[in-house]
Motif scaffolding. Structure first.
Motif, PDB file in Angstrom:
ATOM      1  N   ILE A 211       1.542  -4.707   9.817  1.00  3.79           N
ATOM      2  CA  ILE A 211       0.346  -3.985   9.364  1.00  3.79           C
ATOM      3  C   ILE A 211      -0.853  -4.917   9.197  1.00  3.79           C
ATOM      4  O   ILE A 211      -1.964  -4.564   9.618  1.00  3.79           O
ATOM      5  N   PRO A 212      -0.680  -6.132   8.637  1.00  2.00           N
ATOM      6  CA  PRO A 212      -1.854  -7.026   8.559  1.00  2.00           C
ATOM      7  C   PRO A 212      -2.470  -7.312   9.936  1.00  2.00           C
ATOM      8  O   PRO A 212      -3.691  -7.374  10.069  1.00  2.00           O
TER       9      PRO A 212
ATOM     10  N   ILE B   6       1.185   2.506   7.013  1.00  2.00           N
ATOM     11  CA  ILE B   6      -0.024   2.099   7.743  1.00  2.00           C
ATOM     12  C   ILE B   6      -1.271   2.688   7.075  1.00  2.00           C
ATOM     13  O   ILE B   6      -2.280   1.998   6.887  1.00  2.00           O
ATOM     14  N   ALA B   7      -1.199   3.962   6.692  1.00  2.00           N
ATOM     15  CA  ALA B   7      -2.341   4.598   6.029  1.00  2.00           C
ATOM     16  C   ALA B   7      -2.705   3.847   4.751  1.00  2.00           C
ATOM     17  O   ALA B   7      -3.884   3.564   4.489  1.00  2.00           O
ATOM     18  N   ARG B   8      -1.698   3.488   3.963  1.00  2.00           N
ATOM     19  CA  ARG B   8      -1.969   2.777   2.722  1.00  2.00           C
ATOM     20  C   ARG B   8      -2.605   1.404   3.004  1.00  2.00           C
ATOM     21  O   ARG B   8      -3.562   1.005   2.348  1.00  2.00           O
ATOM     22  N   GLY B   9      -2.084   0.711   4.012  1.00  2.00           N
ATOM     23  CA  GLY B   9      -2.636  -0.599   4.357  1.00  2.00           C
ATOM     24  C   GLY B   9      -4.065  -0.507   4.860  1.00  2.00           C
ATOM     25  O   GLY B   9      -4.931  -1.300   4.453  1.00  2.00           O
ATOM     26  N   PHE B  10      -4.317   0.460   5.731  1.00  2.00           N
ATOM     27  CA  PHE B  10      -5.680   0.625   6.253  1.00  2.00           C
ATOM     28  C   PHE B  10      -6.653   0.929   5.113  1.00  2.00           C
ATOM     29  O   PHE B  10      -7.753   0.373   5.043  1.00  2.00           O
ATOM     30  N   GLU B  11      -6.255   1.851   4.244  1.00  2.00           N
ATOM     31  CA  GLU B  11      -7.154   2.249   3.149  1.00  2.00           C
ATOM     32  C   GLU B  11      -7.452   1.065   2.235  1.00  2.00           C
ATOM     33  O   GLU B  11      -8.597   0.878   1.809  1.00  2.00           O
ATOM     34  N   GLU B  12      -6.443   0.273   1.940  1.00  2.00           N
ATOM     35  CA  GLU B  12      -6.652  -0.897   1.069  1.00  2.00           C
ATOM     36  C   GLU B  12      -7.636  -1.877   1.692  1.00  2.00           C
ATOM     37  O   GLU B  12      -8.331  -2.612   0.984  1.00  2.00           O
ATOM     38  N   SER B  33       1.836   8.851  -1.833  1.00  2.00           N
ATOM     39  CA  SER B  33       0.481   8.896  -2.415  1.00  2.00           C
ATOM     40  C   SER B  33      -0.593   8.555  -1.378  1.00  2.00           C
ATOM     41  O   SER B  33      -1.348   7.602  -1.536  1.00  2.00           O
ATOM     42  N   LEU B  34      -0.635   9.371  -0.341  1.00  2.00           N
ATOM     43  CA  LEU B  34      -1.601   9.119   0.734  1.00  2.00           C
ATOM     44  C   LEU B  34      -2.948   9.765   0.404  1.00  2.00           C
ATOM     45  O   LEU B  34      -3.014  10.725  -0.348  1.00  2.00           O
TER      46      LEU B  34
END
Lengths: 231, 80
Positions: A211-212, B6-12, B33-34
Motif C-alpha cells: 500500500i505505501p 487500500i481505502a484506509r491507506g489512501f485516505e490517511e 470503518s471506511l
C-alpha cells in the motif's frame, strides 16, 4: 465383485464441496460458511424460487435468494476490524478533478501478464485450485491504460465467478464507463492507467509492503479521487 | 478486505476514495470503518450488474462520483 465400503456423503460434506472441493463453484462457495440448517433452508428456497421464476419469467426472485445466501455467509466476518475511520475531504469539483480506478478483480493487459506464482499463462481453473497459495502472496498491481481495447483486457482470479467479467469487463472493471464520464465532463481527467490486482492475497504484505508503494504511485499521478471496487 | 485496507491507506495520505461494493460485503466493510461506500444489490462478481447493462453501469459510477463529493464524514453508506 468388490464391496463398496465408502460412507454416504453427509450434507455437511456436500455443502463444503462447493468451496474449492469436488463441486467447486465460485458463486455458491458460500454454502461452506452456512450451518447445515441454513444450507438446507437456502436450497429449499432456491428450488421453490426456480419454479416461481419459470412460472413468472421474473429472475429477480432468484437473484434475491442467491444474494441472501451470499449475505448470510458474510454476516459475521472474523477478520480485520477498526474502531476508528479515516476521512480525506474531497474539496475539488469533480469536473475539475483527476480520478483513477483500482479494482481487486484480477484484470491485466494481455501483453503484460503478471504471471502469478511465477506461472506463465495460468488458467482460471488453476487460479481456483491454488487459491490458498495466492493468500500467502504479495499482490501485484497491473497498470491498465484507460485506452486499452477490449480484446487486450484479460481477467483471472481464483476467488470469484469470472463469467460476467469475461462477457463484459465493465461489471468489475468499468474502464469504458469511466472514459465516458471523462468525455462528458462529469469528471475532469483520468490517470493514464487504471489499476487492478488479485484481491485474494496476503493482507499483512499488502499493508506493510504494498500500500505505501501504491500511495506513492497515486501521489505521483496527482490523483484527487479514487474509485475503488472490491470483487 | 484488501480494498478496505487500500481505502484506509489512501485516505490517511489525503487521497479521497469511494468504494463500490455488492451488498453481501456490507458487514465486512462496516467493520473496516471506511469513509464512503456505495452498495449495489448485485451478486458477488457482478458489482456493476449484468454484462452489457451500460446505462446501469453509468448510473452507478455517476452516483459514486456524487458520493465522493457529498459525503462529509466517515462511515457514509448509500445504496443504489
Amino acid at each position: 465383485m468388490s464391496e463398496n465400503t465408502k460412507s454416504p456423503e453427509t450434507f455437511e460434506e456436500f455443502r463444503k464441496s462447493f468451496f474449492y472441493g469436488s463441486r467447486s463453484d465460485m458463486s455458491f462457495k458460500f454454502l461452506d460458511h452456512l450451518s447445515d440448517e441454513q444450507g438446507a433452508d437456502f436450497l429449499q428456497k432456491l428450488f421453490r424460487d426456480v419454479i416461481t421464476s419459470i412460472d413468472t419469467g421474473d429472475t429477480d426472485l432468484l437473484k434475491q435468494t442467491v444474494l441472501e445466501g451470499q449475505a448470510a455467509a458474510h454476516a459475521h466476518p472474523d477478520t480485520f476490524s477498526y474502531s476508528e475511520g479515516t476521512f480525506a475531504p474531497f474539496t475539488v469539483n469533480p469536473a475539475d478533478a483527476k480520478f483513477t480506478m483500482l479494482t481487486s478483480s484480477g484484470h491485466y493487459p494481455a501483453y503484460n501478464d503478471p504471471e502469478p506464482l511465477g506461472i506463465k499463462e495460468m488458467s482460471q481453473s488453476e487460479a481456483e485450485r491454488r487459491i490458498f497459495d495466492f493468500l500467502k502472496e504479495k499482490p501485484v498491481l497491473s497498470e491498465i491504460p484507460f485506452s486499452i481495447s477490449p480484446d487486450e483486457l484479460k481477467v483471472r482470479h481464483g476467488g470469484y465467478d469470472t463469467r460476467a467479467s469475461l462477457e463484459d469487463p465493465n461489471v468489475t472493471f468499468p474502464w469504458q464507463r469511466m472514459n465516458e464520464l471523462q468525455e462528458d465532463g462529469v469528471i475532469g481527467r483520468l490517470t493514464e492507467n487504471g489499476y487492478s490486482f488479485i484481491g485474494a492475497c496476503s493482507q499483512k504484505r499488502l499493508m506493510k509492503d504494498v500500500i505505501p508503494e501504491w500511495i506513492r504511485l497515486m501521489k505521483e499521478n496527482g490523483v484527487d479521487g479514487a474509485i475503488l471496487i472490491p470483487v | 478486505m484488501s480494498v478496505g485496507h487500500i481505502a484506509r491507506g489512501f485516505e490517511e495520505s489525503g487521497i479521497s476514495t469511494v468504494v463500490i461494493a455488492v451488498e453481501p460485503f456490507l458487514k465486512r466493510l462496516e467493520i473496516m470503518s471506511l469513509p464512503r461506500t456505495l452498495l449495489t444489490d448485485n451478486l458477488i462478481g457482478r458489482v456493476l450488474g449484468s454484462p452489457h447493462d451500460t446505462s446501469y453501469q453509468r448510473k452507478v459510477l455517476e452516483k459514486a462520483v456524487k458520493l465522493l463529493s457529498s459525503a462529509d464524514k466517515n462511515g457514509t453508506v448509500e445504496h443504489i
